[in-house]
Design a protein around this motif. Structure first.
Motif, mmCIF file in Angstrom:
data_model
loop_
_atom_site.group_PDB
_atom_site.id
_atom_site.type_symbol
_atom_site.label_atom_id
_atom_site.label_comp_id
_atom_site.label_asym_id
_atom_site.label_seq_id
_atom_site.Cartn_x
_atom_site.Cartn_y
_atom_site.Cartn_z
ATOM 1 N N ARG A 1 0.837 -1.209 0.000
ATOM 2 C CA ARG A 1 0.000 0.000 0.000
ATOM 3 C C ARG A 1 0.860 1.243 0.000
ATOM 4 O O ARG A 1 0.639 2.175 -0.759
ATOM 5 C CB ARG A 1 -0.896 0.018 1.247
ATOM 6 C CG ARG A 1 -2.011 -0.979 1.211
ATOM 7 C CD ARG A 1 -3.317 -0.324 0.766
ATOM 8 N NE ARG A 1 -4.314 -1.347 0.479
ATOM 9 C CZ ARG A 1 -5.160 -1.821 1.390
ATOM 10 N NH1 ARG A 1 -5.138 -1.352 2.611
ATOM 11 N NH2 ARG A 1 -6.028 -2.747 1.072
ATOM 12 N N LYS B 1 1.133 4.125 -2.810
ATOM 13 C CA LYS B 1 0.841 5.524 -2.477
ATOM 14 C C LYS B 1 1.984 6.416 -2.964
ATOM 15 O O LYS B 1 1.755 7.463 -3.555
ATOM 16 C CB LYS B 1 0.702 5.656 -0.959
ATOM 17 C CG LYS B 1 -0.509 6.468 -0.537
ATOM 18 C CD LYS B 1 -0.812 6.212 0.923
ATOM 19 C CE LYS B 1 -0.675 7.457 1.756
ATOM 20 N NZ LYS B 1 -0.813 7.168 3.195
ATOM 21 N N SER C 1 1.619 9.384 -6.030
ATOM 22 C CA SER C 1 1.560 10.780 -5.596
ATOM 23 C C SER C 1 2.669 11.610 -6.217
ATOM 24 O O SER C 1 3.619 11.081 -6.753
ATOM 25 C CB SER C 1 1.635 10.878 -4.081
ATOM 26 O OG SER C 1 2.850 10.350 -3.630
#
Lengths: 237, 201
Positions: free
Chosen positions: B193, B197, B201
């Motif tokens: 995860r 992320k 981003s």
């Protein structure tokens, strides 16, 4: 250690990142010393995908966590098989603190206090170490403590991780870090004494021997750690 | 066959042999802690913020290996389990002490063993941690009279999980292995995860 060998084992990304000197490969490869070799052979066994998953955040020179875990487990198992006891850290420090308290008072008051009635001897807790003829520092855990210092130092030197520095998060100051570390030490000392042990003596040793209270301790430690983590996050994130 | 271990008890070792054993075990302990990255608070802090689960992975792997080894050798009759020290249970002091210890861990990002290794490799924050630890011990000594009744409360003696649950030891050993594997899997899901992320981003 010869240069060609080094290049085989080098982990490329970490090399540039660490120190920009020509001898850099040696720093990265320093980890697989003769002492390490047997453990390295175990590397692929437990969970092969780990190095990939952690390579971004974990400096390469450290052992894979599962390899280190197996090695630590074997040390603990050896302790059980050889001595019938586990590993410990806080017990030795507790004895040293009791001994220091006694010595301090004895030196302030002069020689007579050493043999006689001191605060540390009267104290119900420290008294258990100081009453009687036995040297409070002549203890299994104290010898183990000396070994831990030596073992940590040897590993740190061999892997060139031994250097004076302050380990802290990116957005805090050195002084804040030192203060938080001291405060954390103070709090955890109290908790460790209340629980009759720390991560090594309770969680690790008691965990492996399936001691009921040690498992309760372990979950309580994680609960306490996660509960406080939010409030001190600025020190690390 | 009669158990041959713990060696020091079956062989009735003298104090000097035990001192050498304790020292050597300590060397192994300190060496492995440093190799695991536990001589640096940044590794340990990763546990609480999800960027490095070395603490959980190393600890649970070690527990599983030592536990399976110990109970396996007991099952084979090599180790006399009754001669192996098992921490006495004082349930509530251990729970409350554990929470306090965990808070201290979260604030200081060391525990005693890891701080010793970090001191040995020159981490100055570990030195102040040990300073605080020392003062905390003194505080405990001087408040002992007040808390002694609680300290001695809920004393249950030598209780192992399987005895407490009334099941064979093998059941608990297996359950611990399964829980550990589940926890490892979970940490890898969280790792993924985090990686996703960062990637987006």
């Amino acid at each position: 250690m010869s240069a060609p060998e080094n290049q085989d084992a080098v982990v490329p990304p970490a090399v540039e990142a660490t120190v920009p000197t020509p001898v850099v490969p040696a720093e990265v490869v320093a980890a697989p010393t003769p002492a390490v070799a047997p453990e390295v052979a175990l590397a692929p066994e437990p969970v092969p995908e780990v190095p990939v998953a952690t390579s971004k955040v974990q400096p390469q020179p450290y052992w894979n966590s599962y390899v280190a875990g197996v090695a630590l487990g074997l040390v603990l198992l050896a302790a059980f098989v050889v001595t019938g006891r586990g590993l410990g850290a806080s017990g030795a420090v507790t004895r040293m603190a009791a001994y220091s308290l006694q010595s301090l008072e004895a030196s302030v008051k002069g020689g007579t206090a050493a043999a006689g009635d001191t605060i540390a001897r009267r104290n119900e807790y420290t008294g258990q170490y100081l009453k009687g003829p036995a040297d409070p520092l002549d203890d299994f855990l104290v010898y183990m403590f000396i070994g831990v210092v030596a073992g940590g130092f040897i590993s740190g030197v061999l892997s060139r991780r031994a250097s004076f520095e302050i380990a802290r998060g990116p957005h805090t100051t050195n002084m804040r870090r030192l203060a938080f570390a001291a405060l954390g030490g103070f709090i955890s000392a109290y908790g460790a004494r209340l629980a009759r042990g720390c991560t090594s003596g309770q969680a690790l040793t008691g965990g492996a021997t399936l001691a009921l209270g040690s498992w309760a301790f372990m979950f309580a430690v994680f609960a306490g750690g996660y509960a406080i983590a939010y409030f001190v996050r600025k020190e690390w994130l | 066959m009669d158990p041959i271990a713990p060696l020091s008890k079956v062989g009735e070792w003298g104090p000097n042999a035990l001192i050498i054993a304790a020292g050597l075990l300590g060397v192994g302990f300190g060496f492995v802690l440093e190799r695991a990255g536990f001589g640096n608070a940044r590794t340990l802090a990763g546990q609480w913020y999800g960027y490095n689960f070395a603490v959980l992975r190393v600890m649970f792997t070690a527990i599983v290996v030592a536990m399976v080894g110990l109970f396996g050798l007991w099952y084979l009759g090599v180790v006399d389990l009754s001669a192996v020290y098992v921490n006495d249970t004082f349930l509530w002091p251990q729970i409350v002490g554990g929470v306090i210890f965990g808070i201290g861990f979260g604030v200081g990002q060391y525990c005693p063993g890891t701080a010793v290794v970090a001191c040995a490799t020159g981490k100055i924050d570990a030195i102040t941690f040990m300073g605080g630890f020392f003062v905390g011990l003194i505080a405990f000594f001087f408040s002992y009279d007040t808390i002694a009744p609680f300290y001695a409360s809920s004393s249950m003696g030598r209780v192992m999980l399987h005895e407490w649950l009334g099941v064979p030891a093998g059941v608990v050993v297996l359950a611990v292995v399964v829980v550990a594997l589940g926890a490892f899997g979970l940490t890898h899901v969280i790792d993924r995860r985090f990686a996703l992320k960062r990637g987006t981003s």
